[in-house]
Write an enzyme that holds these catalytic residues in place. Sequence first.
Site, short mmCIF file in Angstrom:
data_model
loop_
_atom_site.label_atom_id
_atom_site.label_comp_id
_atom_site.label_asym_id
_atom_site.label_seq_id
_atom_site.Cartn_x
_atom_site.Cartn_y
_atom_site.Cartn_z
N GLU A 71 -11.43 -4.29 0.13
CA GLU A 71 -12.30 -4.21 -0.42
C GLU A 71 -11.04 -5.23 -1.24
OE1 GLU A 71 -14.68 -1.87 -3.57
OE2 GLU A 71 -13.81 -0.65 -2.16
N SER B 48 -6.55 -2.52 1.37
CA SER B 48 -7.40 -2.55 1.88
C SER B 48 -8.87 -3.63 1.55
CB SER B 48 -8.77 -1.68 1.38
OG SER B 48 -8.79 -1.48 -0.54
N CYS C 285 -2.69 1.14 8.94
CA CYS C 285 -3.74 0.00 9.35
C CYS C 285 -4.57 -0.33 10.79
CB CYS C 285 -3.40 -1.42 9.07
SG CYS C 285 -2.55 -1.62 8.63
N GLU D 58 -13.96 1.96 8.40
CA GLU D 58 -11.89 2.28 9.03
C GLU D 58 -11.84 4.13 8.31
OE1 GLU D 58 -7.71 0.35 7.96
OE2 GLU D 58 -8.84 -0.12 6.97
N LYS E 33 4.90 -4.87 -6.64
CA LYS E 33 3.87 -4.33 -7.28
C LYS E 33 3.93 -2.95 -6.21
CE LYS E 33 0.28 -1.46 -8.57
NZ LYS E 33 -0.91 -0.75 -7.48
N PRO E 34 4.51 -1.65 -6.56
CA PRO E 34 4.22 -1.25 -5.27
C PRO E 34 3.15 0.56 -5.81
CG PRO E 34 5.84 -0.29 -6.92
CD PRO E 34 5.50 -1.50 -6.61
N GLU F 13 -3.21 -9.04 4.90
CA GLU F 13 -2.87 -7.82 5.39
C GLU F 13 -3.73 -6.69 5.07
OE1 GLU F 13 -2.93 -5.04 8.01
OE2 GLU F 13 -1.01 -4.96 7.45
N PRO G 48 0.65 -1.28 0.16
CA PRO G 48 0.12 -0.03 0.17
C PRO G 48 0.64 1.37 0.18
CG PRO G 48 0.09 -1.11 1.75
CD PRO G 48 0.91 -1.45 1.19
N TRP G 49 0.12 2.38 -0.29
CA TRP G 49 0.81 3.57 0.10
C TRP G 49 1.51 4.27 1.25
CZ3 TRP G 49 -2.53 6.57 2.74
CH2 TRP G 49 -3.29 6.86 2.28
N ASN H 245 -11.29 13.17 0.25
CA ASN H 245 -12.47 13.29 -0.03
C ASN H 245 -13.90 12.22 1.24
OD1 ASN H 245 -11.75 15.49 -1.36
ND2 ASN H 245 -12.25 14.74 -3.07
N LYS H 246 -12.86 11.36 1.70
CA LYS H 246 -12.94 10.06 1.86
C LYS H 246 -13.32 10.95 3.58
CE LYS H 246 -12.25 5.25 3.38
NZ LYS H 246 -11.33 4.60 3.79
#
Length: 544
Positions: free
Chosen positions: A283, A281, A357, A454, A228-229, A323, A203-204, A406-407
Amino acid sequence: MKAASKSKRTRKRTSQPDDEPTLISEAMTLSAQEVTPVANRALNFGDKWDYAPAPESVMPAIAKRYELFIDGKFTRPHSGKYFLTINPATEQKITEIADADAHDVNKAVRAARTAYDKTWSKMPAQERGKYLYRIARLIQEKSRELAVLETLDGGKPIKESRDIDLPLVAAHFFYHAGWADKLKYAFPGRDPKPLGVCGQIIPWNFPLLMAAWKIAPALACGNTVVLKPAETTSTTAMHLAQIFAEADLPPGVVNIITGAGATGQALVNHPGIDKIAFTGSTEVGKAIAKAVSQRNAEHPLGSTGNAVRRAERVLGAPRLTLELGGKAANIIFEDAPIDQAVEGIIQGIFFNQGHVCCAGSRLFVQEGIYSTVIRKLRNRIATLRVGDPMDKNTDIGAINSRDQLNKIRELVRCGVAEGAVLEQPKCALPKKGFWYPPSVLTGVTMSHRVAQEEIFGPVLSAMTFRTPEEAIERANNTPYGLSAGVWTDKGSKIFKMVAKLRAGVVWANTYNKFDPTSPFGGYKESGFGREGGLQGLAAYCRLD
Protein backbone atom coordinates in the site's frame (compact mmCIF):
# COMPACT_ATOMS: atom_id res chain seq x y z
CA MET A 1 1.29 -97.96 22.89
CA LYS A 2 -1.55 -97.19 20.55
CA ALA A 3 -4.01 -96.87 23.46
CA ALA A 4 -1.74 -94.47 25.30
CA SER A 5 -1.32 -92.37 22.19
CA LYS A 6 -5.05 -92.29 21.65
CA SER A 7 -5.57 -91.27 25.25
CA LYS A 8 -3.16 -88.30 24.82
CA ARG A 9 -4.92 -87.14 21.69
CA THR A 10 -8.25 -87.39 23.47
CA ARG A 11 -7.03 -85.34 26.37
CA LYS A 12 -5.75 -82.71 24.00
CA ARG A 13 -9.10 -82.45 22.27
CA THR A 14 -11.05 -82.41 25.50
CA SER A 15 -8.83 -79.73 27.00
CA GLN A 16 -9.45 -77.31 24.07
CA PRO A 17 -12.91 -76.16 25.20
CA ASP A 18 -11.46 -75.22 28.60
CA ASP A 19 -8.92 -72.87 26.94
CA GLU A 20 -11.33 -71.36 24.44
CA PRO A 21 -12.89 -68.77 26.80
CA THR A 22 -9.39 -67.48 27.63
CA LEU A 23 -8.48 -67.08 23.95
CA ILE A 24 -11.77 -65.34 23.21
CA SER A 25 -11.27 -63.05 26.20
CA GLU A 26 -7.77 -62.05 25.03
CA ALA A 27 -9.05 -61.38 21.54
CA MET A 28 -11.83 -59.22 22.92
CA THR A 29 -9.32 -57.29 25.04
CA LEU A 30 -7.07 -56.60 22.03
CA SER A 31 -9.96 -55.55 19.85
CA ALA A 32 -11.21 -53.22 22.57
CA GLN A 33 -7.85 -51.39 22.70
CA GLU A 34 -7.26 -48.46 20.37
CA VAL A 35 -4.24 -49.47 18.31
CA THR A 36 -2.58 -46.51 16.55
CA PRO A 37 -1.26 -47.37 13.09
CA VAL A 38 2.54 -47.27 12.91
CA ALA A 39 2.45 -44.47 10.33
CA ASN A 40 0.46 -42.27 12.71
CA ARG A 41 2.49 -42.83 15.86
CA ALA A 42 4.40 -39.95 17.45
CA LEU A 43 6.71 -39.74 20.44
CA ASN A 44 5.12 -38.11 23.46
CA PHE A 45 7.25 -37.56 26.53
CA GLY A 46 4.85 -35.16 28.21
CA ASP A 47 6.78 -32.46 30.06
CA LYS A 48 9.88 -34.61 30.65
CA TRP A 49 11.83 -32.84 27.90
CA ASP A 50 10.79 -29.29 28.71
CA TYR A 51 13.65 -26.82 28.53
CA ALA A 52 14.76 -24.89 31.58
CA PRO A 53 14.72 -21.10 31.13
CA ALA A 54 17.88 -19.77 29.46
CA PRO A 55 17.55 -15.98 29.43
CA GLU A 56 20.12 -13.82 27.66
CA SER A 57 22.38 -12.31 30.32
CA VAL A 58 23.77 -9.36 28.33
CA MET A 59 21.86 -6.10 28.68
CA PRO A 60 23.28 -3.24 26.61
CA ALA A 61 23.16 0.37 27.71
CA ILE A 62 20.03 2.07 26.41
CA ALA A 63 19.80 5.84 26.47
CA LYS A 64 16.71 7.46 27.95
CA ARG A 65 16.32 9.45 24.72
CA TYR A 66 17.74 9.20 21.20
CA GLU A 67 18.28 12.24 18.99
CA LEU A 68 18.50 12.48 15.20
CA PHE A 69 21.83 11.65 13.54
CA ILE A 70 22.53 14.45 11.07
CA ASP A 71 25.88 15.57 9.65
CA GLY A 72 27.81 13.29 11.98
CA LYS A 73 26.20 14.66 15.15
CA PHE A 74 23.24 13.70 17.32
CA THR A 75 20.80 16.59 17.01
CA ARG A 76 17.55 17.51 18.75
CA PRO A 77 14.49 17.45 16.49
CA HIS A 78 13.25 20.80 15.21
CA SER A 79 9.81 20.23 16.75
CA GLY A 80 11.22 19.15 20.10
CA LYS A 81 8.88 16.16 19.98
CA TYR A 82 9.67 12.56 20.89
CA PHE A 83 7.70 9.33 20.79
CA LEU A 84 7.89 6.18 22.89
CA THR A 85 9.13 2.83 21.69
CA ILE A 86 8.05 -0.21 23.70
CA ASN A 87 9.05 -3.84 24.11
CA PRO A 88 6.27 -5.83 22.38
CA ALA A 89 6.86 -8.80 24.69
CA THR A 90 6.18 -6.82 27.88
CA GLU A 91 4.53 -3.57 26.68
CA GLN A 92 7.10 -1.71 28.77
CA LYS A 93 8.85 1.46 27.61
CA ILE A 94 12.31 1.01 26.11
CA THR A 95 13.23 4.61 25.33
CA GLU A 96 12.16 7.84 23.61
CA ILE A 97 12.89 8.51 19.95
CA ALA A 98 13.14 11.90 18.22
CA ASP A 99 10.29 12.76 15.86
CA ALA A 100 11.71 14.42 12.76
CA ASP A 101 9.69 16.88 10.70
CA ALA A 102 10.19 18.38 7.23
CA HIS A 103 12.76 20.85 8.59
CA ASP A 104 14.89 17.99 9.93
CA VAL A 105 14.52 16.05 6.67
CA ASN A 106 15.73 19.07 4.71
CA LYS A 107 18.66 19.49 7.06
CA ALA A 108 19.64 15.82 6.65
CA VAL A 109 19.38 15.94 2.84
CA ARG A 110 21.50 19.09 2.70
CA ALA A 111 24.14 17.45 4.89
CA ALA A 112 24.14 14.38 2.64
CA ARG A 113 24.47 16.58 -0.47
CA THR A 114 27.41 18.48 0.99
CA ALA A 115 29.13 15.24 1.99
CA TYR A 116 28.55 13.82 -1.48
CA ASP A 117 29.82 16.86 -3.38
CA LYS A 118 32.84 17.62 -1.20
CA THR A 119 33.94 14.34 0.39
CA TRP A 120 32.46 10.96 -0.41
CA SER A 121 32.19 11.02 -4.21
CA LYS A 122 35.71 12.46 -4.48
CA MET A 123 37.27 9.95 -2.07
CA PRO A 124 39.26 7.10 -3.70
CA ALA A 125 37.12 3.98 -3.88
CA GLN A 126 39.71 2.00 -1.94
CA GLU A 127 39.38 4.42 0.97
CA ARG A 128 35.57 4.11 0.91
CA GLY A 129 36.01 0.36 1.14
CA LYS A 130 38.17 0.76 4.24
CA TYR A 131 35.34 2.59 6.02
CA LEU A 132 32.93 -0.22 5.16
CA TYR A 133 35.37 -2.83 6.45
CA ARG A 134 35.74 -0.85 9.67
CA ILE A 135 31.96 -0.67 10.11
CA ALA A 136 31.64 -4.43 9.48
CA ARG A 137 34.25 -5.24 12.12
CA LEU A 138 32.61 -2.94 14.67
CA ILE A 139 29.27 -4.65 14.02
CA GLN A 140 30.92 -8.01 14.65
CA GLU A 141 32.46 -6.75 17.90
CA LYS A 142 29.12 -5.44 19.13
CA SER A 143 26.96 -8.20 17.64
CA ARG A 144 25.76 -9.62 20.95
CA GLU A 145 24.46 -6.34 22.33
CA LEU A 146 22.98 -5.42 18.94
CA ALA A 147 21.17 -8.77 18.86
CA VAL A 148 19.69 -8.09 22.29
CA LEU A 149 18.54 -4.63 21.18
CA GLU A 150 16.98 -6.10 18.05
CA THR A 151 15.03 -8.60 20.15
CA LEU A 152 13.92 -6.02 22.73
CA ASP A 153 12.80 -3.64 20.01
CA GLY A 154 11.09 -6.08 17.63
CA GLY A 155 10.04 -9.11 19.68
CA LYS A 156 11.88 -11.74 17.61
CA PRO A 157 13.62 -14.63 19.44
CA ILE A 158 17.15 -13.86 20.55
CA LYS A 159 18.51 -16.94 18.77
CA GLU A 160 17.29 -15.52 15.44
CA SER A 161 18.73 -12.06 16.09
CA ARG A 162 22.00 -13.60 17.26
CA ASP A 163 22.45 -16.41 14.73
CA ILE A 164 20.82 -15.00 11.58
CA ASP A 165 20.28 -11.24 11.58
CA LEU A 166 23.59 -9.98 12.95
CA PRO A 167 25.88 -12.32 10.96
CA LEU A 168 24.06 -11.24 7.79
CA VAL A 169 24.34 -7.56 8.73
CA ALA A 170 28.12 -7.83 9.05
CA ALA A 171 28.32 -9.99 5.91
CA HIS A 172 26.59 -7.34 3.80
CA PHE A 173 29.07 -4.67 4.87
CA PHE A 174 32.03 -7.00 4.27
CA TYR A 175 30.70 -8.03 0.86
CA HIS A 176 30.09 -4.51 -0.39
CA ALA A 177 33.37 -3.26 1.08
CA GLY A 178 35.10 -5.64 -1.31
CA TRP A 179 33.25 -4.21 -4.30
CA ALA A 180 33.95 -0.56 -3.51
CA ASP A 181 37.14 -0.38 -5.66
CA LYS A 182 36.11 -3.07 -8.17
CA LEU A 183 32.94 -1.67 -9.69
CA LYS A 184 34.45 -1.59 -13.19
CA TYR A 185 34.98 -5.34 -12.89
CA ALA A 186 31.40 -5.77 -11.73
CA PHE A 187 30.16 -4.04 -14.89
CA PRO A 188 32.68 -4.72 -17.67
CA GLY A 189 32.73 -2.18 -20.46
CA ARG A 190 30.73 0.32 -18.41
CA ASP A 191 31.77 3.33 -16.37
CA PRO A 192 29.80 3.13 -13.10
CA LYS A 193 29.14 6.44 -11.38
CA PRO A 194 27.30 7.18 -8.11
CA LEU A 195 23.78 8.57 -8.20
CA GLY A 196 24.07 11.14 -5.42
CA VAL A 197 21.88 11.31 -2.30
CA CYS A 198 19.78 8.23 -1.54
CA GLY A 199 16.64 8.37 0.57
CA GLN A 200 16.03 4.98 2.17
CA ILE A 201 13.01 3.81 4.16
CA ILE A 202 13.08 0.47 5.97
CA PRO A 203 10.45 -1.66 7.78
CA TRP A 204 10.18 -2.98 11.31
CA ASN A 205 10.62 -6.73 10.75
CA PHE A 206 14.41 -6.72 10.14
CA PRO A 207 15.60 -3.26 11.23
CA LEU A 208 19.38 -3.77 11.19
CA LEU A 209 19.43 -6.19 8.27
CA MET A 210 17.32 -3.90 6.08
CA ALA A 211 19.59 -0.98 7.00
CA ALA A 212 22.62 -3.03 5.92
CA TRP A 213 20.89 -4.11 2.69
CA LYS A 214 20.47 -0.46 1.74
CA ILE A 215 23.34 1.49 3.29
CA ALA A 216 26.21 -0.87 2.34
CA PRO A 217 25.69 -0.90 -1.46
CA ALA A 218 24.88 2.80 -1.53
CA LEU A 219 28.14 3.73 0.22
CA ALA A 220 30.19 1.24 -1.80
CA CYS A 221 29.03 2.90 -5.01
CA GLY A 222 29.93 6.39 -3.74
CA ASN A 223 26.49 7.67 -2.71
CA THR A 224 25.47 9.32 0.54
CA VAL A 225 22.40 8.31 2.54
CA VAL A 226 19.45 9.62 4.49
CA LEU A 227 17.87 6.63 6.27
CA LYS A 228 14.43 6.58 7.85
CA PRO A 229 13.79 3.48 10.06
CA ALA A 230 10.35 2.27 11.13
CA GLU A 231 8.92 4.14 14.12
CA THR A 232 8.41 0.97 16.21
CA THR A 233 12.00 -0.27 15.75
CA SER A 234 14.30 2.74 15.67
CA THR A 235 16.54 1.89 18.63
CA THR A 236 18.99 -0.35 16.78
CA ALA A 237 19.27 2.19 13.95
CA MET A 238 20.47 4.78 16.46
CA HIS A 239 23.06 2.34 17.80
CA LEU A 240 24.14 1.79 14.20
CA ALA A 241 24.60 5.57 13.99
CA GLN A 242 26.89 5.33 17.01
CA ILE A 243 28.94 2.74 15.12
CA PHE A 244 29.21 5.09 12.13
CA ALA A 245 30.50 7.81 14.45
CA GLU A 246 32.95 5.40 16.10
CA ALA A 247 34.22 4.37 12.65
CA ASP A 248 34.96 8.07 11.91
CA LEU A 249 32.70 8.02 8.87
CA PRO A 250 32.86 11.53 7.38
CA PRO A 251 30.01 13.79 8.56
CA GLY A 252 26.91 13.69 6.40
CA VAL A 253 27.72 10.45 4.58
CA VAL A 254 24.99 8.65 6.53
CA ASN A 255 22.16 10.55 8.22
CA ILE A 256 19.43 8.80 10.23
CA ILE A 257 16.11 10.53 10.83
CA THR A 258 13.36 8.91 12.88
CA GLY A 259 9.63 9.42 12.85
CA ALA A 260 6.31 8.14 11.54
CA GLY A 261 4.77 8.21 8.08
CA ALA A 262 4.94 11.99 7.72
CA THR A 263 8.74 11.85 8.06
CA GLY A 264 8.99 9.26 5.30
CA GLN A 265 6.65 11.27 3.09
CA ALA A 266 8.80 14.38 3.52
CA LEU A 267 11.86 12.37 2.52
CA VAL A 268 10.19 10.93 -0.59
CA ASN A 269 8.97 14.35 -1.73
CA HIS A 270 12.26 16.17 -1.12
CA PRO A 271 13.65 17.53 -4.42
CA GLY A 272 17.24 16.87 -3.34
CA ILE A 273 16.89 13.08 -3.40
CA ASP A 274 18.43 11.22 -6.36
CA LYS A 275 17.36 7.69 -5.45
CA ILE A 276 14.56 6.31 -3.26
CA ALA A 277 14.72 2.77 -1.91
CA PHE A 278 11.72 1.53 0.04
CA THR A 279 10.98 -1.77 1.78
CA GLY A 280 7.56 -2.13 3.36
CA SER A 281 3.89 -2.66 2.62
CA THR A 282 2.47 -2.75 -0.89
CA GLU A 283 0.00 0.00 0.00
CA VAL A 284 2.73 2.47 0.97
CA GLY A 285 4.89 1.34 -1.95
CA LYS A 286 2.11 2.19 -4.40
CA ALA A 287 1.76 5.64 -2.85
CA ILE A 288 5.51 6.26 -3.21
CA ALA A 289 5.51 5.05 -6.82
CA LYS A 290 2.59 7.35 -7.59
CA ALA A 291 4.33 10.35 -6.03
CA VAL A 292 7.54 9.70 -7.97
CA SER A 293 5.72 9.10 -11.27
CA GLN A 294 3.77 12.36 -10.86
CA ARG A 295 7.00 14.24 -10.38
CA ASN A 296 8.40 12.61 -13.51
CA ALA A 297 5.23 13.48 -15.46
CA GLU A 298 5.42 17.09 -14.36
CA HIS A 299 9.00 17.29 -15.66
CA PRO A 300 9.33 15.05 -18.75
CA LEU A 301 13.01 14.41 -19.43
CA GLY A 302 12.75 13.59 -23.12
CA SER A 303 15.69 11.80 -24.68
CA THR A 304 18.48 10.35 -22.60
CA GLY A 305 21.86 11.99 -22.27
CA ASN A 306 24.31 13.37 -19.75
CA ALA A 307 22.51 16.72 -19.62
CA VAL A 308 19.29 14.95 -18.78
CA ARG A 309 20.98 12.91 -16.10
CA ARG A 310 22.35 16.08 -14.55
CA ALA A 311 18.87 17.54 -14.68
CA GLU A 312 17.32 14.63 -12.79
CA ARG A 313 18.20 16.05 -9.40
CA VAL A 314 17.17 19.57 -10.32
CA LEU A 315 13.84 18.45 -11.71
CA GLY A 316 13.12 16.14 -8.78
CA ALA A 317 12.94 12.85 -10.67
CA PRO A 318 14.63 10.26 -8.42
CA ARG A 319 15.22 6.65 -9.32
CA LEU A 320 13.13 4.15 -7.41
CA THR A 321 13.35 0.57 -6.16
CA LEU A 322 10.58 -1.10 -4.14
CA GLU A 323 10.62 -4.33 -2.14
CA LEU A 324 7.05 -4.87 -1.01
CA GLY A 325 4.72 -7.55 0.32
CA GLY A 326 4.36 -11.17 -0.67
CA LYS A 327 2.13 -14.23 -0.48
CA ALA A 328 4.62 -16.97 -1.24
CA ALA A 329 3.68 -20.49 -2.29
CA ASN A 330 5.55 -23.37 -0.66
CA ILE A 331 4.93 -26.38 -2.96
CA ILE A 332 5.40 -29.96 -1.72
CA PHE A 333 5.43 -32.79 -4.27
CA GLU A 334 4.77 -36.45 -3.50
CA ASP A 335 8.42 -37.37 -4.18
CA ALA A 336 9.75 -34.77 -1.74
CA PRO A 337 11.64 -35.76 1.44
CA ILE A 338 8.63 -35.20 3.70
CA ASP A 339 10.40 -34.75 7.04
CA GLN A 340 12.80 -32.25 5.50
CA ALA A 341 9.90 -30.48 3.79
CA VAL A 342 8.03 -30.18 7.10
CA GLU A 343 11.05 -28.42 8.61
CA GLY A 344 11.08 -26.16 5.56
CA ILE A 345 7.41 -25.34 6.09
CA ILE A 346 8.13 -24.45 9.73
CA GLN A 347 11.09 -22.28 8.74
CA GLY A 348 9.13 -20.71 5.91
CA ILE A 349 6.16 -19.45 7.92
CA PHE A 350 7.13 -19.28 11.59
CA PHE A 351 10.56 -17.66 11.24
CA ASN A 352 10.40 -14.23 12.91
CA GLN A 353 6.73 -14.91 13.86
CA GLY A 354 5.82 -14.80 10.18
CA HIS A 355 6.93 -11.15 10.00
CA VAL A 356 8.70 -11.85 6.72
CA CYS A 357 7.68 -10.47 3.34
CA CYS A 358 8.81 -13.70 1.65
CA ALA A 359 7.17 -16.02 4.22
CA GLY A 360 5.80 -19.26 2.78
CA SER A 361 2.29 -18.45 3.94
CA ARG A 362 0.51 -20.55 1.27
CA LEU A 363 1.20 -24.28 1.50
CA PHE A 364 0.39 -26.40 -1.57
CA VAL A 365 0.67 -30.15 -0.97
CA GLN A 366 0.13 -32.83 -3.60
CA GLU A 367 -3.04 -34.73 -2.75
CA GLY A 368 -1.43 -38.13 -2.23
CA ILE A 369 0.63 -36.95 0.77
CA TYR A 370 -1.61 -34.20 2.12
CA SER A 371 -2.86 -36.09 5.18
CA THR A 372 0.67 -37.27 6.04
CA VAL A 373 2.18 -33.79 5.73
CA ILE A 374 -0.57 -32.18 7.80
CA ARG A 375 -0.20 -34.83 10.52
CA LYS A 376 3.57 -34.41 10.71
CA LEU A 377 3.19 -30.63 10.58
CA ARG A 378 0.68 -30.72 13.42
CA ASN A 379 3.06 -32.81 15.55
CA ARG A 380 5.98 -30.50 14.78
CA ILE A 381 4.07 -27.34 15.60
CA ALA A 382 3.15 -28.81 18.97
CA THR A 383 6.87 -28.77 19.87
CA LEU A 384 7.39 -25.07 19.12
CA ARG A 385 8.08 -22.95 22.18
CA VAL A 386 6.21 -19.62 22.32
CA GLY A 387 7.25 -17.09 24.93
CA ASP A 388 9.96 -14.74 26.17
CA PRO A 389 12.01 -13.64 23.12
CA MET A 390 15.04 -13.16 25.36
CA ASP A 391 15.04 -16.87 26.23
CA LYS A 392 17.50 -18.74 24.01
CA ASN A 393 15.10 -21.69 23.73
CA THR A 394 12.16 -19.67 22.39
CA ASP A 395 11.06 -20.48 18.85
CA ILE A 396 8.29 -17.91 18.39
CA GLY A 397 8.44 -14.49 20.01
CA ALA A 398 6.08 -11.54 20.28
CA ILE A 399 4.08 -9.85 17.53
CA ASN A 400 5.66 -6.48 16.77
CA SER A 401 2.72 -4.25 17.74
CA ARG A 402 -0.90 -4.28 18.85
CA ASP A 403 -2.00 -3.01 15.44
CA GLN A 404 -0.29 -5.94 13.72
CA LEU A 405 -1.79 -8.40 16.22
CA ASN A 406 -5.27 -7.03 15.54
CA LYS A 407 -4.72 -7.41 11.79
CA ILE A 408 -3.69 -11.06 12.21
CA ARG A 409 -6.72 -11.81 14.37
CA GLU A 410 -9.08 -10.10 11.95
CA LEU A 411 -7.81 -12.05 8.92
CA VAL A 412 -7.91 -15.38 10.76
CA ARG A 413 -11.48 -14.71 11.90
CA CYS A 414 -12.38 -13.95 8.31
CA GLY A 415 -10.78 -17.19 7.14
CA VAL A 416 -12.77 -19.24 9.63
CA ALA A 417 -15.97 -17.42 8.70
CA GLU A 418 -15.33 -18.29 5.05
CA GLY A 419 -15.07 -21.99 5.87
CA ALA A 420 -11.45 -22.67 6.80
CA VAL A 421 -10.61 -24.84 9.84
CA LEU A 422 -8.23 -23.28 12.38
CA GLU A 423 -5.70 -25.55 14.10
CA GLN A 424 -3.52 -24.26 16.93
CA PRO A 425 -1.37 -26.08 19.50
CA LYS A 426 -2.14 -25.95 23.19
CA CYS A 427 0.32 -23.38 24.52
CA ALA A 428 0.14 -20.87 27.34
CA LEU A 429 0.65 -17.33 26.08
CA PRO A 430 2.10 -14.63 28.37
CA LYS A 431 -0.50 -12.29 29.85
CA LYS A 432 1.43 -9.13 28.92
CA GLY A 433 2.60 -8.31 25.44
CA PHE A 434 1.37 -9.09 21.94
CA TRP A 435 1.19 -12.81 21.20
CA TYR A 436 -0.32 -15.14 18.64
CA PRO A 437 0.16 -18.93 18.59
CA PRO A 438 1.47 -20.76 15.51
CA SER A 439 -1.61 -21.53 13.42
CA VAL A 440 -2.62 -23.61 10.40
CA LEU A 441 -5.77 -23.03 8.37
CA THR A 442 -6.96 -26.10 6.45
CA GLY A 443 -9.86 -26.30 4.02
CA VAL A 444 -8.70 -23.05 2.42
CA THR A 445 -9.65 -22.19 -1.16
CA MET A 446 -8.06 -19.60 -3.45
CA SER A 447 -11.08 -17.32 -3.02
CA HIS A 448 -10.48 -16.93 0.73
CA ARG A 449 -8.94 -13.70 1.93
CA VAL A 450 -6.28 -15.67 3.84
CA ALA A 451 -5.14 -17.13 0.51
CA GLN A 452 -4.88 -13.73 -1.18
CA GLU A 453 -3.93 -11.13 1.43
CA GLU A 454 -0.64 -10.88 3.29
CA ILE A 455 -1.26 -11.77 6.95
CA PHE A 456 2.31 -11.06 8.10
CA GLY A 457 2.02 -13.34 11.10
CA PRO A 458 2.46 -17.00 12.17
CA VAL A 459 -0.51 -18.27 10.13
CA LEU A 460 -0.26 -20.89 7.37
CA SER A 461 -2.98 -21.52 4.75
CA ALA A 462 -2.87 -25.15 3.55
CA MET A 463 -4.24 -26.28 0.18
CA THR A 464 -3.81 -29.21 -2.23
CA PHE A 465 -2.98 -29.76 -5.90
CA ARG A 466 -2.82 -32.73 -8.26
CA THR A 467 -0.42 -31.88 -11.11
CA PRO A 468 2.58 -29.56 -11.53
CA GLU A 469 0.55 -27.45 -13.95
CA GLU A 470 -2.16 -26.95 -11.35
CA ALA A 471 0.44 -26.04 -8.72
CA ILE A 472 1.95 -23.41 -11.03
CA GLU A 473 -1.43 -21.93 -11.90
CA ARG A 474 -2.52 -21.70 -8.27
CA ALA A 475 0.83 -20.40 -7.04
CA ASN A 476 0.77 -17.59 -9.62
CA ASN A 477 -2.86 -16.72 -8.87
CA THR A 478 -1.98 -13.81 -6.60
CA PRO A 479 -1.15 -10.12 -7.03
CA TYR A 480 2.24 -10.77 -5.42
CA GLY A 481 5.40 -12.30 -6.85
CA LEU A 482 8.20 -12.10 -4.30
CA SER A 483 9.21 -15.68 -3.51
CA ALA A 484 8.29 -19.37 -3.63
CA GLY A 485 9.56 -22.78 -2.53
CA VAL A 486 9.62 -26.13 -4.34
CA TRP A 487 10.18 -29.51 -2.67
CA THR A 488 10.94 -32.54 -4.85
CA ASP A 489 13.76 -35.01 -5.48
CA LYS A 490 13.57 -34.45 -9.26
CA GLY A 491 15.96 -31.80 -10.56
CA SER A 492 14.09 -31.53 -13.86
CA LYS A 493 10.88 -30.80 -11.99
CA ILE A 494 12.61 -28.04 -10.03
CA PHE A 495 13.82 -26.34 -13.22
CA LYS A 496 10.38 -26.65 -14.79
CA MET A 497 8.69 -25.07 -11.78
CA VAL A 498 11.26 -22.29 -11.37
CA ALA A 499 10.90 -21.29 -15.02
CA LYS A 500 7.13 -20.87 -14.71
CA LEU A 501 6.69 -19.47 -11.20
CA ARG A 502 6.25 -15.69 -11.25
CA ALA A 503 8.44 -15.03 -8.23
CA GLY A 504 11.67 -13.12 -7.80
CA VAL A 505 13.25 -15.77 -5.58
CA VAL A 506 12.53 -19.51 -5.67
CA TRP A 507 14.11 -21.85 -3.13
CA ALA A 508 14.52 -25.53 -3.99
CA ASN A 509 14.35 -28.04 -1.11
CA THR A 510 15.06 -25.26 1.38
CA TYR A 511 13.50 -21.96 2.44
CA ASN A 512 14.48 -18.52 3.75
CA LYS A 513 18.14 -18.79 2.81
CA PHE A 514 19.84 -15.41 2.30
CA ASP A 515 23.29 -14.34 1.18
CA PRO A 516 24.79 -10.95 0.28
CA THR A 517 25.92 -12.30 -3.10
CA SER A 518 22.40 -13.30 -4.13
CA PRO A 519 19.91 -10.72 -5.46
CA PHE A 520 16.53 -10.44 -3.77
CA GLY A 521 13.38 -8.78 -5.11
CA GLY A 522 9.99 -9.39 -6.68
CA TYR A 523 7.51 -9.06 -9.51
CA LYS A 524 4.05 -7.54 -9.80
CA GLU A 525 2.81 -5.97 -6.54
CA SER A 526 5.89 -7.25 -4.71
CA GLY A 527 7.88 -4.40 -6.22
CA PHE A 528 10.75 -3.99 -8.65
CA GLY A 529 14.51 -3.74 -8.43
CA ARG A 530 16.93 -6.04 -6.60
CA GLU A 531 19.00 -5.85 -3.43
CA GLY A 532 22.16 -7.90 -2.97
CA GLY A 533 24.61 -9.23 -5.53
CA LEU A 534 25.66 -7.37 -8.67
CA GLN A 535 22.04 -6.48 -9.39
CA GLY A 536 21.85 -4.70 -6.04
CA LEU A 537 25.00 -2.72 -6.84
CA ALA A 538 23.58 -1.70 -10.23
CA ALA A 539 20.61 -0.09 -8.45
CA TYR A 540 22.98 2.45 -6.88
CA CYS A 541 25.08 3.18 -9.97
CA ARG A 542 24.71 5.22 -13.11
CA LEU A 543 26.15 2.96 -15.78
CA ASP A 544 27.56 5.04 -18.63
